[in-house]
Motif scaffolding. Structure first.
Motif, PDB file in Angstrom:
ATOM      1  N   ALA A   2       0.843  -1.197   0.000  1.00 52.77           N
ATOM      2  CA  ALA A   2       0.000   0.000   0.000  1.00 52.77           C
ATOM      3  C   ALA A   2       0.877   1.244   0.000  1.00 52.77           C
ATOM      4  CB  ALA A   2      -0.915   0.001   1.224  1.00 52.77           C
ATOM      5  N   ASP A   3       0.482   2.229  -0.785  1.00 51.37           N
ATOM      6  CA  ASP A   3       1.259   3.456  -0.959  1.00 51.37           C
ATOM      7  C   ASP A   3       0.635   4.592  -0.146  1.00 51.37           C
ATOM      8  OD1 ASP A   3       3.347   5.005  -2.490  1.00 51.37           O
ATOM      9  OD2 ASP A   3       1.530   6.087  -3.089  1.00 51.37           O
ATOM     10  N   ILE A   4       1.440   5.174   0.743  1.00 49.30           N
ATOM     11  CA  ILE A   4       0.936   6.251   1.607  1.00 49.30           C
ATOM     12  C   ILE A   4       0.483   7.451   0.785  1.00 49.30           C
ATOM     13  CG2 ILE A   4       1.508   7.859   3.476  1.00 49.30           C
ATOM     14  CD1 ILE A   4       1.319   4.948   4.381  1.00 49.30           C
ATOM     15  N   ASP A   5       1.231   7.773  -0.277  1.00 46.67           N
ATOM     16  CA  ASP A   5       0.839   8.923  -1.110  1.00 46.67           C
ATOM     17  C   ASP A   5      -0.525   8.691  -1.761  1.00 46.67           C
ATOM     18  OD1 ASP A   5       3.008  10.583  -0.613  1.00 46.67           O
ATOM     19  OD2 ASP A   5       4.244   9.592  -2.118  1.00 46.67           O
ATOM     20  N   THR A   6      -0.773   7.457  -2.178  1.00 52.61           N
ATOM     21  CA  THR A   6      -2.069   7.120  -2.779  1.00 52.61           C
ATOM     22  C   THR A   6      -3.183   7.280  -1.746  1.00 52.61           C
ATOM     23  OG1 THR A   6      -1.021   5.581  -4.314  1.00 52.61           O
ATOM     24  CG2 THR A   6      -3.389   5.303  -3.944  1.00 52.61           C
TER      25      THR A   6
END
Length: 200
Positions: A37-41
């Protein structure tokens, strides 16, 4: 000093932001898995800055801890209402199975496995005791009640019985995807647990 109304508005906005981040994070975990999972997303989906995520959740694992706490509280409330009807032990165990399979349906198989992996992880961010988990507390109390009524032998350890039963349910759900097979296994698990609990 900040007026109470302004503090209340600020706190309300903080809670709303936290809810948006939580929802966005769960959606990202569901599609990509927690590890990828991408924090920016997540931040973009929640409409917040990157750092705002970490203001509310120190790590991705803390998002799952929040989800766990909420789901456990929800299941415990439902289970507590069910127990108010004084069901027998077989019905009680069946209801626990229904609650956990319902959780898996709500989260989806992938997020459910992430949920359990963190629950049993030795590196879990928040150290806690079994008494911090209301579902198992209620099941232990119900087995103790049945023991007090003479329906379960006095030598039965309610905590271990409840723990092994729940571990069995989790094991079946995370290792068996065939609906017929898992249904038969869960039925067998309840039958086996009852045999171990019934008065001799």
């Amino acid at each position: 000093m900040t007026p109470p109304a302004r503090q209340s508005t600020r706190e309300q906005r903080r809670r709303q932001t936290r809810e948006r981040i939580l929802g966005a994070a769960i959606a990202e975990f569901t599609s990509s898995g927690m590890a990828h999972a991408d924090i920016d997303t997540i931040a973009a989906a929640a409409g917040v800055a990157h750092g705002t995520f970490f203001f509310h959740f120190p790590s991705k694992e803390h998002v799952l801890l929040e989800l766990e706490a909420r789901e456990e509280a929800r299941m415990a409330t439902e289970f507590g209402r069910y127990l108010d009807g004084a069901p027998d032990l077989a019905s009680t165990l069946d209801h626990v199975v229904a609650l956990i399979t319902g959780l898996e349906r709500r989260l989806g198989p992938s997020l459910f496995k992430e949920f359990l992996a963190l629950h049993f992880s030795p590196t879990r961010p928040a150290a806690d005791e079994w008494t911090d988990h209301p579902l198992i507390v209620l099941l232990v109390r119900e087995i103790e009640r049945a023991r007090g009524d003479g329906k379960v032998p006095p030598e039965v350890d309610a905590f271990y019985s409840a723990t092994f039963f729940l571990l069995g349910v989790y094991g079946v759900l995370t290792t068996t995807s065939n609906t017929d097979s898992r249904g038969a296994m869960l039925t067998g698990l309840v039958t086996t647990a009852l045999r171990g609990l019934e008065a001799r």
